[in-house]
Design a protein around this motif. Structure first.
Motif, short mmCIF file in Angstrom:
data_model
loop_
_atom_site.label_atom_id
_atom_site.label_comp_id
_atom_site.label_asym_id
_atom_site.label_seq_id
_atom_site.Cartn_x
_atom_site.Cartn_y
_atom_site.Cartn_z
N GLN A 51 0.84 -1.20 0.00
CA GLN A 51 0.00 0.00 0.00
C GLN A 51 0.88 1.25 0.00
O GLN A 51 0.62 2.21 -0.73
CB GLN A 51 -0.93 -0.01 1.21
N PHE A 52 1.93 1.24 0.81
CA PHE A 52 2.86 2.37 0.87
C PHE A 52 3.52 2.59 -0.50
O PHE A 52 3.61 3.72 -0.98
CB PHE A 52 3.92 2.13 1.95
N GLN A 53 3.95 1.50 -1.14
CA GLN A 53 4.57 1.60 -2.47
C GLN A 53 3.62 2.22 -3.48
O GLN A 53 4.02 3.10 -4.24
CB GLN A 53 5.00 0.21 -2.97
N LYS A 54 2.38 1.78 -3.48
CA LYS A 54 1.39 2.31 -4.44
C LYS A 54 1.20 3.82 -4.25
O LYS A 54 1.17 4.57 -5.22
CB LYS A 54 0.05 1.60 -4.28
N VAL A 55 1.07 4.24 -3.00
CA VAL A 55 0.86 5.66 -2.72
C VAL A 55 2.07 6.47 -3.17
O VAL A 55 1.93 7.48 -3.87
CB VAL A 55 0.58 5.89 -1.22
N MET A 56 3.26 6.03 -2.79
CA MET A 56 4.47 6.80 -3.12
C MET A 56 4.72 6.83 -4.62
O MET A 56 5.11 7.87 -5.16
CB MET A 56 5.67 6.24 -2.36
N ALA A 61 7.16 9.69 -6.17
CA ALA A 61 8.34 9.62 -5.30
C ALA A 61 9.37 8.68 -5.92
O ALA A 61 9.03 7.75 -6.66
CB ALA A 61 7.94 9.14 -3.91
N GLU A 62 10.62 8.92 -5.60
CA GLU A 62 11.72 8.11 -6.14
C GLU A 62 12.04 6.97 -5.18
O GLU A 62 12.24 7.18 -3.99
CB GLU A 62 12.95 9.00 -6.32
N LYS A 63 12.08 5.75 -5.71
CA LYS A 63 12.40 4.57 -4.90
C LYS A 63 13.83 4.69 -4.39
O LYS A 63 14.73 5.11 -5.10
CB LYS A 63 12.24 3.29 -5.73
N SER A 64 14.03 4.32 -3.11
CA SER A 64 15.35 4.34 -2.49
C SER A 64 15.72 2.91 -2.09
O SER A 64 14.90 2.01 -2.20
CB SER A 64 15.35 5.25 -1.26
N THR A 65 16.91 2.73 -1.58
CA THR A 65 17.40 1.38 -1.29
C THR A 65 17.41 1.03 0.19
O THR A 65 17.62 -0.13 0.53
CB THR A 65 18.83 1.21 -1.83
N CYS A 69 11.60 -1.00 2.50
CA CYS A 69 10.89 -0.20 1.50
C CYS A 69 11.15 1.26 1.82
O CYS A 69 10.97 1.70 2.96
CB CYS A 69 9.39 -0.51 1.56
N SER A 70 11.60 2.01 0.84
CA SER A 70 11.86 3.44 1.09
C SER A 70 11.68 4.25 -0.19
O SER A 70 11.90 3.76 -1.29
CB SER A 70 13.26 3.64 1.66
N TYR A 71 11.27 5.49 0.02
CA TYR A 71 11.04 6.42 -1.07
C TYR A 71 11.47 7.82 -0.65
O TYR A 71 11.37 8.18 0.52
CB TYR A 71 9.56 6.47 -1.46
N THR A 72 11.92 8.59 -1.64
CA THR A 72 12.27 9.98 -1.43
C THR A 72 11.24 10.84 -2.15
O THR A 72 10.97 10.63 -3.33
CB THR A 72 13.68 10.29 -1.97
N PHE A 83 11.39 8.52 3.34
CA PHE A 83 10.59 7.67 4.23
C PHE A 83 11.11 6.24 4.12
O PHE A 83 11.12 5.67 3.03
CB PHE A 83 9.12 7.71 3.83
N ILE A 84 11.54 5.67 5.25
CA ILE A 84 12.13 4.33 5.27
C ILE A 84 11.32 3.44 6.21
O ILE A 84 11.04 3.82 7.35
CB ILE A 84 13.59 4.37 5.74
N LEU A 85 10.98 2.24 5.73
CA LEU A 85 10.22 1.28 6.53
C LEU A 85 10.97 -0.04 6.65
O LEU A 85 11.61 -0.50 5.70
CB LEU A 85 8.86 0.99 5.88
N TRP A 86 10.86 -0.65 7.84
CA TRP A 86 11.27 -2.02 8.08
C TRP A 86 10.03 -2.78 8.49
O TRP A 86 9.35 -2.39 9.46
CB TRP A 86 12.34 -2.10 9.16
N GLU A 87 9.72 -3.82 7.76
CA GLU A 87 8.50 -4.58 7.99
C GLU A 87 8.54 -5.30 9.33
O GLU A 87 9.56 -5.81 9.75
CB GLU A 87 8.30 -5.59 6.85
N GLY A 88 7.39 -5.33 10.00
CA GLY A 88 7.27 -6.06 11.25
C GLY A 88 7.04 -7.54 10.99
O GLY A 88 6.66 -7.95 9.90
N ASP A 89 7.30 -8.35 12.02
CA ASP A 89 7.02 -9.78 11.93
C ASP A 89 6.63 -10.29 13.31
O ASP A 89 6.32 -9.50 14.20
CB ASP A 89 8.21 -10.56 11.35
#
Length: 170
Positions: A51-56, A61-65, A69-72, A83-89
């Protein structure tokens, strides 16, 4: 935003990004930023990376590494937010980081940046819901997108609170 528009203090970015903690007075307001922005962002999208990827991507927004998941995103004229995310588990909750282009402190103060992060995350969530498949829900959430006047009012309230908090710290 009002200070930026009124004073127009700008500088070119070197391409580097800084944490909120690195901004002048950022260490003083970090706990507020952590709750209003970092935790809210992590728990809003930390288990919803698609969902975050679709919005960005829809926002250009430019995909980052960094992270999972991250975008500028360019916030305003040559001012970028990463914006940088680390997925929960099962073992760890989701986490996040929000970085600012190194020219941000020239244009905005720490308390402005905290409010800005809060407003951006709220807008991302509302926008994300507006592009969802559920049109009824999307229409209801579009009403929650903050207008420019609401953003300005929120910044003014935050500034007043920050000034009040600063008095107690002295």
């Amino acid at each position: 935003i009002i200070r930026f528009m009124a004073e127009r203090h700008t500088a070119l970015s070197t391409g580097k990004f800084i944490t909120y903690h690195d901004v002048p007075w950022g260490e003083v307001y970090f706990r507020q930023f952590q709750g209003r922005c970092l935790m809210r962002f992590a728990f809003s999208y930390g288990n919803k990376l698609e969902q975050f990827q679709k919005v960005m991507e829809h926002l250009g927004a430019e995909k980052s590494t960094e992270g999972d998941c991250s975008y500028t995103l360019e916030f305003m004229d040559n001012l970028f937010v990463k914006f940088i995310l680390w997925e929960g588990d099962d073992e760890f909750p989701p986490s996040s980081q929000i970085l600012f282009s190194d020219n941000f402190p020239v244009s905005f103060q720490a308390e402005d940046m905290a409010v800005m992060g809060d407003v951006i995350i709220g807008s991302l969530k509302s926008f994300g819901n507006s592009v969802s498949n559920d049109k009824k829900e999307a229409l209801e959430n579009l009403e929650n997108i903050k207008s420019e006047e609401e953003i300005i009012r929120t910044l003014n309230i935050a500034r007043a609170r920050s000034e009040e908090e600063s008095k107690y710290l002295q």
